[in-house]
Design a protein around this motif. Sequence first.
Motif, PDB file in Angstrom:
ATOM      1  N   SER A 247       0.344  36.505   4.508  1.00 20.38           N
ATOM      2  CA  SER A 247       1.491  37.359   4.181  1.00 20.38           C
ATOM      3  C   SER A 247       2.172  37.854   5.455  1.00 20.38           C
ATOM      4  O   SER A 247       1.621  37.751   6.551  1.00 20.38           O
ATOM      5  N   ARG A 248       3.352  38.410   5.270  1.00 15.28           N
ATOM      6  CA  ARG A 248       4.110  39.003   6.380  1.00 15.28           C
ATOM      7  C   ARG A 248       3.278  40.111   7.044  1.00 15.28           C
ATOM      8  O   ARG A 248       3.204  40.213   8.265  1.00 15.28           O
ATOM      9  N   GLU A 249       2.616  40.944   6.195  1.00 11.09           N
ATOM     10  CA  GLU A 249       1.802  42.059   6.712  1.00 11.09           C
ATOM     11  C   GLU A 249       0.640  41.528   7.554  1.00 11.09           C
ATOM     12  O   GLU A 249       0.331  42.064   8.616  1.00 11.09           O
ATOM     13  N   GLU A 250      -0.003  40.459   7.054  1.00 13.11           N
ATOM     14  CA  GLU A 250      -1.137  39.870   7.773  1.00 13.11           C
ATOM     15  C   GLU A 250      -0.675  39.303   9.120  1.00 13.11           C
ATOM     16  O   GLU A 250      -1.361  39.433  10.132  1.00 13.11           O
ATOM     17  N   SER A 251       0.525  38.686   9.146  1.00  8.60           N
ATOM     18  CA  SER A 251       1.033  38.128  10.412  1.00  8.60           C
ATOM     19  C   SER A 251       1.283  39.259  11.414  1.00  8.60           C
ATOM     20  O   SER A 251       1.020  39.115  12.604  1.00  8.60           O
TER      21      SER A 251
ATOM     22  N   PHE B  20       9.082  27.504   6.106  1.00 15.54           N
ATOM     23  CA  PHE B  20       8.054  28.097   6.967  1.00 15.54           C
ATOM     24  C   PHE B  20       8.672  29.283   7.693  1.00 15.54           C
ATOM     25  O   PHE B  20       9.895  29.439   7.714  1.00 15.54           O
ATOM     26  N   VAL B  21       7.822  30.104   8.307  1.00 16.01           N
ATOM     27  CA  VAL B  21       8.333  31.259   9.054  1.00 16.01           C
ATOM     28  C   VAL B  21       7.703  31.276  10.442  1.00 16.01           C
ATOM     29  O   VAL B  21       6.493  31.072  10.586  1.00 16.01           O
ATOM     30  N   LEU B  22       8.559  31.487  11.456  1.00 20.13           N
ATOM     31  CA  LEU B  22       8.070  31.714  12.819  1.00 20.13           C
ATOM     32  C   LEU B  22       8.025  33.228  13.006  1.00 20.13           C
ATOM     33  O   LEU B  22       9.035  33.911  12.839  1.00 20.13           O
ATOM     34  N   THR B  23       6.843  33.765  13.305  1.00 19.91           N
ATOM     35  CA  THR B  23       6.696  35.201  13.567  1.00 19.91           C
ATOM     36  C   THR B  23       6.517  35.352  15.075  1.00 19.91           C
ATOM     37  O   THR B  23       5.620  34.740  15.654  1.00 19.91           O
TER      38      THR B  23
END
Length: 435
Positions: free
Chosen positions: A340-344, A370-373
């Motif tokens: 998840s976003r929170e985990e990233s 996909f998402v690059l954080t």
Amino acid sequence: SVPFMLQDVKVFSEDGTSKVVEILADMTARDLCQLLVYKSHCVDDNSWTLVEHHPHLGLERCLEDHELIVQVESTMGSESKFLFRKNYAKYEFFKNPMNFFPEQMVAWCQQTNGSIPQSQILQNFLNSSSCPEIQGFLHVKEMGRKSWKKLYVCLRRSGLYCSTKGTSKEPRHLQLLADLEDSNIFSLIAGKKLYSAPAEYGFCIKPNRVRNETKELRLLCAEDEQSRTCWMTAFRLLKYGMLLYQNYRIPQQRKAMLPHFSTPVRSVSENSLVAMDFSGQIGRVIENPAGAQSAALEEGHAWRKRSTRMNILGSQSPLHPSTLSTVIHRTQHWFHGRISREESHRIIKQQGLVDGLFLLRDSQSNPKAFVLTLCHHQKIKHFQILPCEDDGQIFFSLDDGNTKFSDLIQLVEFYQLNKGVLPCKLKHHCIRVAL
């Protein structure tokens, strides 16, 4: 105690796997990290660290490289454990002191109206005869009670003090909150949930003798990440001084002594990455990012033409090239799958809020994306990577199709060399190692 007495220590990795290691009584945190790096076959870039983790107290801290494992373990309760983790920010304050010590928090910058250059801040911390001081408002939890109070606090070599009268620092108005001797500074995990902290930027000064009782913990909370980092870094510098600088210098000196061919091939330093153009018969180095971009695109087209040609000829590969390009990233350390976003956010914060720290993950809102954080200026940003079709082929892009890549590995390699639309280049990737 006899120095060659052996002792077993259990170390956990982020994924819950663990390893029991036999250590000598004089083994330091750095020694153990190097042993674990060797045993788990990961690249040693001096950013691995041991974390002292107290789940029941909601506290954790990175051990300093010189600390003795046996000594630290003797102060830990039965539920506490050691974690093996990356921390790219461990010595970042030596490289960029300006980002770590905001002028308004450094007492002597205020007294001299900023006439002392900020670069001298570190010298003042490292010089044991000087008296550096960090000051500002903090939320302080009252001992043995649930309530928090906002107080004016200052940190000196002699301890952490709060003012009983506004922002006055007259000796009669200063009250000792915590001692630096025989205690360590920890980050608060889930401070809001466990201690009703007013924000998520909590930290704690824990006396070494405290195992499981929360009533003797000195719990504090800052307004933002930068000021929490400033307080915690200042505490480490005041407590350890030159020892920290020596810890920071040792790996660099060791690296300088080693002949360059003995370094492992896999650890690629950012400086050795240059954009290469392989579309012709001979590779050429491209100096400017614009050239690199067009070369990357040309190379992508050439590579795709070859793969299509191979396909027509009847490829022996069990995986169709287009299928391969959509799954190949799963083999990479920087790809963290369905988190998840929170985990990233949690992973990036744990591994150090330094510029260019990144990971890739599956998008939660779009199953095909996909998402690059990415971390930049201690803030975490997210960039969506969307698939786009061109000439019957699937490509990936994070700038609306202006720069397209046949797979995510190509995309990551490109943005390690060129920042493109990103705020900075990709520099360090978040990694989890199974022990």
